[in-house]
Design a protein around this motif. Structure first.
Motif, mmCIF file in Angstrom:
data_model
loop_
_atom_site.group_PDB
_atom_site.id
_atom_site.type_symbol
_atom_site.label_atom_id
_atom_site.label_comp_id
_atom_site.label_asym_id
_atom_site.label_seq_id
_atom_site.Cartn_x
_atom_site.Cartn_y
_atom_site.Cartn_z
ATOM 1 N N TYR A 298 16.883 -4.778 -14.554
ATOM 2 C CA TYR A 298 16.559 -4.668 -13.378
ATOM 3 C C TYR A 298 18.032 -2.697 -13.503
ATOM 4 O O TYR A 298 19.065 -2.427 -12.833
ATOM 5 C CB TYR A 298 17.839 -5.350 -12.665
ATOM 6 N N LEU A 323 13.809 -10.482 -6.846
ATOM 7 C CA LEU A 323 15.496 -11.719 -6.416
ATOM 8 C C LEU A 323 14.743 -11.418 -5.196
ATOM 9 O O LEU A 323 14.184 -11.303 -3.999
ATOM 10 C CB LEU A 323 16.378 -10.041 -6.579
ATOM 11 N N ALA A 329 19.741 -14.747 -7.662
ATOM 12 C CA ALA A 329 20.239 -13.611 -8.870
ATOM 13 C C ALA A 329 21.398 -14.354 -9.464
ATOM 14 O O ALA A 329 21.528 -13.955 -11.005
ATOM 15 C CB ALA A 329 20.876 -12.520 -8.196
ATOM 16 N N MET A 349 22.532 -7.775 -3.748
ATOM 17 C CA MET A 349 22.188 -9.246 -3.656
ATOM 18 C C MET A 349 23.043 -10.079 -2.328
ATOM 19 O O MET A 349 23.077 -11.150 -2.226
ATOM 20 C CB MET A 349 21.884 -10.424 -5.345
ATOM 21 N N GLY A 361 15.407 -7.499 -2.792
ATOM 22 C CA GLY A 361 15.056 -7.515 -3.984
ATOM 23 C C GLY A 361 14.044 -7.049 -4.217
ATOM 24 O O GLY A 361 13.879 -6.912 -5.512
#
Length: 401
Positions: A298, A323, A329, A349, A361
């Motif tokens: 990520y 996500l 998350a 998120m 996401g």
């Protein structure tokens, strides 16, 4: 040679030793394999049988013969007259020793292999169902094939939770969609005997791609009463698979025809000790791995550090796990080994769920793909909760690039 499961097993070991060394041989077998009777372990092999097998051991070169577990005075009494005046069979002064190089067997894949066919290989992971109905998985696989997936990766009881057997499911996917499949095999759920058997069975079903992983610990699942096996870890599993590709078991027993598996390994670029992960990856490659699928990433910074450390050691497919919500998350960040979300991603998120969570996401996943394209060999998509739509969207995005 000593102990073991009984005279027959030790006789086989002695025969192999006799062809490999001119040194003196001795054999002390158990008197059979014990049975548990009324709270006691009872060895049921008769003295006469024990003695006859011991005579065979002398005939193949043993100069010292006795007994181990379960052997009593009556066994030795039966042995003495058979061996009276006997001498060990003379072995050839020239011992033929087969020296095997312990290097992985490199299988040359056909040009139709997913790893070589596509300029940017993209694999997608599908989790087997929790029950016996696989219709949704097969429909999802059909959609992925239509979208241009390179291979479908089928997990092996992910997070140590009970699911349909992935070898059977992968075979069904391959038959019904024509897609190449990659089966994940863990060291968690099968002992060495089961691993050999299931992998040979997978080869019989036409499966040719295996991702060897240690497996999530059972403690992660909450499946009460279940235990982990772990006769081998991922490296030991790769060595086992390489032996099968060489036409033998991990114990050196010949199989006849070798298997033709293309072996893959996992890599965690999120680890704090990246050097340790790279050393482990090097051992996996030495054990036979020919492609690498990473844990979800990520962060562009993680990609930079990973590429600098791995430095083209093997074709690398970057893990992308979209996500879908703040709750999702935070679970991944806090409870799933090998996944680490940067504070910035967690902040993005925060408060998101439903359509907002999916949108954010997916945007994060696209940014990671953009940061990695042209620098990694391919991508490994892991749609959460069976959301094939997400995988199709990202697959089409990668193909558009």
């Amino acid at each position: 040679a000593n102990c073991g499961a009984g005279p027959r097993e030790l006789l086989q070991a002695l025969k192999r030793m006799a062809t490999a060394t001119p040194l003196p041989l001795s054999a002390f077998p158990n008197s059979g394999f014990p049975e548990y009777v009324d709270g006691r372990s009872i060895y049921l092999s008769t003295p006469e049988y024990f003695a006859s097998r011991a005579k065979e051991m002398v005939d193949c070169g043993a100069s010292l013969v006795g007994g181990c577990c379960g052997t009593g005075p009556e066994h030795i009494a039966a042995l003495v007259p058979l061996l009276s005046g006997a001498t060990p069979t003379e072995r050839s002064s020239r011992i033929d020793v087969l020296v095997e190089e312990h290097r992985p067997v490199v299988i040359t894949t056909e040009k139709s292999s997913w790893l070589e066919r596509d300029a940017i290989p993209v694999t997608v992971e599908l989790d087997p169902p929790r029950g016996t109905d696989c219709a949704a998985i097969l429909a999802g696989a059909q959609r992925l094939v239509a979208a241009g997936v390179s291979a479908i990766s089928v997990a092996d009881n992910p997070l140590a939770r009970i699911r349909m057997g992935n070898i059977a499911l992968a075979s069904r996917i391959q038959q019904e969609t024509g897609a190449e499949v990659i089966v994940h095999i863990t060291g968690r759920d099968r002992n060495l005997i089961g691993l050999h058997s299931d992998l040979m069975g997978a080869h019989l079903l036409g499966i040719r791609n295996v991702l060897a992983v240690t497996g999530d610990p059972v403690s992660l699942s909450g499946e009460a009463g279940a235990t982990s096996v772990f006769d081998v870890n991922s490296i030991g599993l790769l060595e086992l698979l390489s032996n099968l590709n060489g036409g033998r078991t991990v114990y050196g027993q010949k199989l006849g025809e070798p298997t033709r598996f293309l072996l893959g390994a996992a890599f965690n670029p999120n680890a704090r000790n990246l050097d340790g992960q790279v050393r482990k990856l090097e051992r996996k490659i030495e054990a036979g791995a020919r492609f690498v699928q990473t844990q979800p990433v990520y962060s562009a910074e993680v990609i930079d550090a990973m590429l600098a450390a791995v430095n083209g050691k093997a074709p690398l497919l970057l893990g992308i796990l979209p996500l879908v919500s703040e709750r999702n998350a935070e679970f991944l960040h806090n409870e799933v080994p090998g996944i680490d979300l940067p504070d910035e991603v967690r902040h993005r998120m925060r408060g998101k769920s439903g359509e907002d969570g999916l949108r954010e996401g997916t945007a994060i996943s696209r940014e990671i793909i953009d940061a990695a394209r042209g620098r990694v060999d391919g991508f490994y998509l892991m749609p959460p909760f069976g959301k094939v739509d997400l995988a199709v969207e990202l697959l089409e995005y990668i193909r558009s690039l």
